[in-house]
Design an enzyme around this catalytic site. Structure first.
Site, PDB file in Angstrom:
ATOM      1  N   CYS A 167      -0.533  -1.722  -1.118  1.00  0.00           N
ATOM      2  CA  CYS A 167      -1.769  -2.407  -1.520  1.00  0.00           C
ATOM      3  C   CYS A 167      -1.624  -2.931  -2.940  1.00  0.00           C
ATOM      4  CB  CYS A 167      -2.961  -1.455  -1.432  1.00  0.00           C
ATOM      5  SG  CYS A 167      -3.446  -1.141   0.264  1.00  0.00           S
TER       6      CYS A 167
ATOM      7  N   GLU B 241      -3.453  -2.547  -8.244  1.00  0.00           N
ATOM      8  CA  GLU B 241      -3.113  -1.140  -7.978  1.00  0.00           C
ATOM      9  C   GLU B 241      -1.642  -0.907  -8.327  1.00  0.00           C
ATOM     10  OE1 GLU B 241      -4.075   0.603  -4.067  1.00  0.00           O
ATOM     11  OE2 GLU B 241      -2.191   1.708  -4.179  1.00  0.00           O
TER      12      GLU B 241
HETATM   13  C1  LIG Z   1       4.395  -0.348   3.159  1.00  0.00           C
HETATM   14  C2  LIG Z   1       3.704   0.487   2.116  1.00  0.00           C
HETATM   15  C3  LIG Z   1       2.640   1.300   2.490  1.00  0.00           C
HETATM   16  C4  LIG Z   1       1.971   2.075   1.533  1.00  0.00           C
HETATM   17  N1  LIG Z   1       0.932   2.866   1.936  1.00  0.00           N
HETATM   18  C5  LIG Z   1       0.303   3.648   1.029  1.00  0.00           C
HETATM   19  C6  LIG Z   1      -0.769   4.513   1.435  1.00  0.00           C
HETATM   20  O1  LIG Z   1      -1.146   4.595   2.591  1.00  0.00           O
HETATM   21  N2  LIG Z   1      -1.366   5.269   0.485  1.00  0.00           N
HETATM   22  C7  LIG Z   1      -0.973   5.230  -0.823  1.00  0.00           C
HETATM   23  O2  LIG Z   1      -1.549   5.949  -1.640  1.00  0.00           O
HETATM   24  N3  LIG Z   1       0.034   4.427  -1.235  1.00  0.00           N
HETATM   25  C8  LIG Z   1       0.677   3.642  -0.345  1.00  0.00           C
HETATM   26  N4  LIG Z   1       1.693   2.820  -0.756  1.00  0.00           N
HETATM   27  C9  LIG Z   1       2.056   2.783  -2.182  1.00  0.00           C
HETATM   28  C10 LIG Z   1       3.176   3.775  -2.550  1.00  0.00           C
HETATM   29  O3  LIG Z   1       3.838   4.195  -1.405  1.00  0.00           O
HETATM   30  C11 LIG Z   1       2.651   5.014  -3.251  1.00  0.00           C
HETATM   31  O4  LIG Z   1       1.894   4.687  -4.375  1.00  0.00           O
HETATM   32  C12 LIG Z   1       3.814   5.939  -3.656  1.00  0.00           C
HETATM   33  O5  LIG Z   1       3.279   7.193  -3.934  1.00  0.00           O
HETATM   34  C13 LIG Z   1       4.635   5.452  -4.836  1.00  0.00           C
HETATM   35  O6  LIG Z   1       5.746   6.327  -4.984  1.00  0.00           O
HETATM   36  P1  LIG Z   1       7.158   5.808  -5.488  1.00  0.00           P
HETATM   37  O7  LIG Z   1       8.050   6.997  -5.574  1.00  0.00           O
HETATM   38  O8  LIG Z   1       7.637   4.688  -4.671  1.00  0.00           O
HETATM   39  O9  LIG Z   1       6.778   5.325  -6.960  1.00  0.00           O
HETATM   40  P2  LIG Z   1       7.406   4.103  -7.762  1.00  0.00           P
HETATM   41  O10 LIG Z   1       6.896   2.833  -7.173  1.00  0.00           O
HETATM   42  O11 LIG Z   1       8.871   4.260  -7.900  1.00  0.00           O
HETATM   43  O12 LIG Z   1       6.736   4.342  -9.189  1.00  0.00           O
HETATM   44  C14 LIG Z   1       5.338   4.203  -9.360  1.00  0.00           C
HETATM   45  C15 LIG Z   1       4.965   4.779 -10.745  1.00  0.00           C
HETATM   46  O13 LIG Z   1       5.121   6.202 -10.706  1.00  0.00           O
HETATM   47  C16 LIG Z   1       5.905   6.628 -11.828  1.00  0.00           C
HETATM   48  N5  LIG Z   1       6.668   7.812 -11.452  1.00  0.00           N
HETATM   49  C17 LIG Z   1       7.475   7.963 -10.372  1.00  0.00           C
HETATM   50  N6  LIG Z   1       8.018   9.193 -10.384  1.00  0.00           N
HETATM   51  C18 LIG Z   1       7.558   9.829 -11.490  1.00  0.00           C
HETATM   52  C19 LIG Z   1       7.776  11.127 -12.055  1.00  0.00           C
HETATM   53  N7  LIG Z   1       8.593  12.021 -11.489  1.00  0.00           N
HETATM   54  N8  LIG Z   1       7.130  11.441 -13.201  1.00  0.00           N
HETATM   55  C20 LIG Z   1       6.302  10.534 -13.809  1.00  0.00           C
HETATM   56  N9  LIG Z   1       6.068   9.290 -13.321  1.00  0.00           N
HETATM   57  C21 LIG Z   1       6.692   8.949 -12.175  1.00  0.00           C
HETATM   58  C22 LIG Z   1       6.834   5.446 -12.093  1.00  0.00           C
HETATM   59  O14 LIG Z   1       7.396   5.524 -13.392  1.00  0.00           O
HETATM   60  C23 LIG Z   1       5.879   4.279 -11.873  1.00  0.00           C
HETATM   61  O15 LIG Z   1       5.110   4.053 -13.031  1.00  0.00           O
HETATM   62  C24 LIG Z   1       2.387   2.038   0.177  1.00  0.00           C
HETATM   63  C25 LIG Z   1       3.477   1.238  -0.193  1.00  0.00           C
HETATM   64  C26 LIG Z   1       4.134   0.474   0.763  1.00  0.00           C
HETATM   65  C27 LIG Z   1       5.314  -0.360   0.340  1.00  0.00           C
END
Ligand SMILES: Cc1cc2nc3c(=O)[nH]c(=O)nc-3n(C[C@H](O)[C@H](O)[C@H](O)COP(=O)(O)OP(=O)(O)OC[C@H]3O[C@@H](n4cnc5c(N)ncnc54)[C@H](O)[C@@H]3O)c2cc1C
Length: 373
Positions: free
Chosen positions: A289, A359
């Protein structure tokens, strides 16, 4: 955006201390994001344990090199000019595998499971289901890592209060900046309580015992230590945790889960996965999103009502399946995303009177003027 040139001498010195087989120079971040966009990182390193994550962050901080923790890359848009400094890809993914200190059955019937922050949510949910532990089934199909999920308090159906933060008991986090002086003073005073008072980390913060390996024996080079914080510290709310304001790194998270039947949990999680597949463009290149849901109505509904579904800029378009997603057909550019975001924002403001807020998190340097989305 400020364009900071990091001295290559400092970067090279830092890189010499990183594992050569897991460290690369000028790594295209498009290879590591779900939307497959993003310019190069000066240096890119992969960490395999929570302790290695902490050590790498501290080294970068002490060298004065900007750093960024990359989880699954599913909720970020990286600038086309990339990231000046060190990107730390978190693959620290240990989860309890048995009745060890990581997996503690309790008298209240709940069970705690601790995961390193680079574990994938799907991996953690699957582990919990296999062990007959309930609570994480909705997160089986949310992309990304535990750290990323905590950062943004990931959710499945917010209306049913399905937030990852609700399952957190406590976490181990590192404050790479705030603690340098304070840890020194603690060591000289040998009084953890004075440290607790001085750190900006809330009342229930504890200096972790058993992490002494991270404290140098030389007082002049004392290094920060991880802290254990309770769930309250995070101030979880919709799309928010306090990590978004503090420069802190999540190392490990302890979840409290109820007991359940593995077969029932598995079929529940499959059912939820089916639901998700029916209304999200799963399998497409996206950041999830794009916009936070404003209080007036879900962002996707507002975008849909203004007739923007399917609108395209270059290789990017507003998803036909879910209007809060933007999908890359494989030819999209960072500038296309920014322009599409600007158009959506303007139109929703004009026709609905609502100011959309992104977001997703913007990372690194962007060359485009419409960055002010
Ligand atoms: C197809 C799709 C569907 C999705 N559906 C959902 C859903 O249903 N619900 C939802 O909530 N989200 C959803 N998302 C968004 C995403 O999956 C979540 O927000 C997810 O939790 C992000 O995790 P990531 O590891 O990929 O973070 P990243 O994208 O790698 O990082 C996001 C942020 O988190 C910080 N971060 C990461 N790890 C740490 C750490 N260990 N300590 C401190 N900061 C850190 C990073 O520095 C960055 O600022 C979706 C995304 C996609 C692509």
């Amino acid at each position: 955006m400020s364009f900071t040139k990091v001295s290559s001498r400092v970067l090279n010195e830092l890189a010499r201390g990183l594992p050569a087989d897991r460290t690369r120079r000028n790594e295209p971040l498009a290879l590591h994001t779900y939307i497959k966009l993003g310019g190069p990182a000066d240096f890119f390193t992969v960490v395999k344990s929570a302790d290695e994550l902490a050590g790498t962050v501290i080294d970068a901080e002490e060298a004065g090199v900007p750093w960024f923790i990359l989880g699954g890359g599913s909720n970020i848009l990286v600038g086309d000019l990339g990231f000046r400094g060190l990107v730390i890809k978190n693959e620290a993914d240990k989860i309890a595998t048995g009745r060890t200190e990581w997996y503690i059955p309790r008298n209240d019937g709940l069970v705690t499971v601790t995961a390193e922050s680079g574990a994938l949510l799907s991996q953690l949910a699957s582990f919990a289901i296999d062990h007959g532990l309930a609570g994480l089934e909705p997160f089986m199909s949310v992309p990304g890592t535990v750290g990323g999920a905590i950062f943004n308090n990931s959710h499945f159906r917010p209306s049913q209060n399905e937030f990852i933060g609700n399952l957190v008991e406590e976490a181990e986090i590192l404050f790479p900046r705030a603690t340098l002086d304070d840890v020194s003073s603690m060591r000289s005073a040998r009084n953890p309580r004075s440290l607790r008072r001085r750190l900006p980390v809330g009342e229930k913060t504890k200096v972790l015992s058993g992490s002494s390996s991270m404290i140098s024996e030389t007082p002049s080079s004392v290094r920060p230590v991880p802290f254990r914080v309770s769930r309250d510290w995070f101030r979880f709310s919709y799309d928010y945790s306090r990590l978004q304001e503090e420069k802190a790194v999540v190392l490990r998270v302890k979840f409290k889960l109820e007991k359940g039947d593995p077969e029932e949990l598995r079929s529940k999680s499959l059912e939820l996965l089916k639901q998700r597949n029916s209304y999200q463009p799963i399998g497409s290149l996206s950041c999830g999103c794009m916009w936070r849901n404003p209080k007036e109505a879900p962002a996707g509904k507002l975008i849909d009502e203004t007739g923007l579904k399917g609108i395209r800029v270059g290789g990017m378009s507003v998803s036909q399946t879910h209007a809060n997603f933007m999908v890359n057909d494989g030819t999209g550019k960072v500038g296309d995303v920014l322009e599409l975001m600007a158009r959506v924002k303007k139109r929703v403001k004009k026709y609905c009177g609502v100011e959309l807020e992104p977001e997703i998190f913007m990372v690194g340097e962007f060359s485009h003027e419409n960055m002010k989305t």
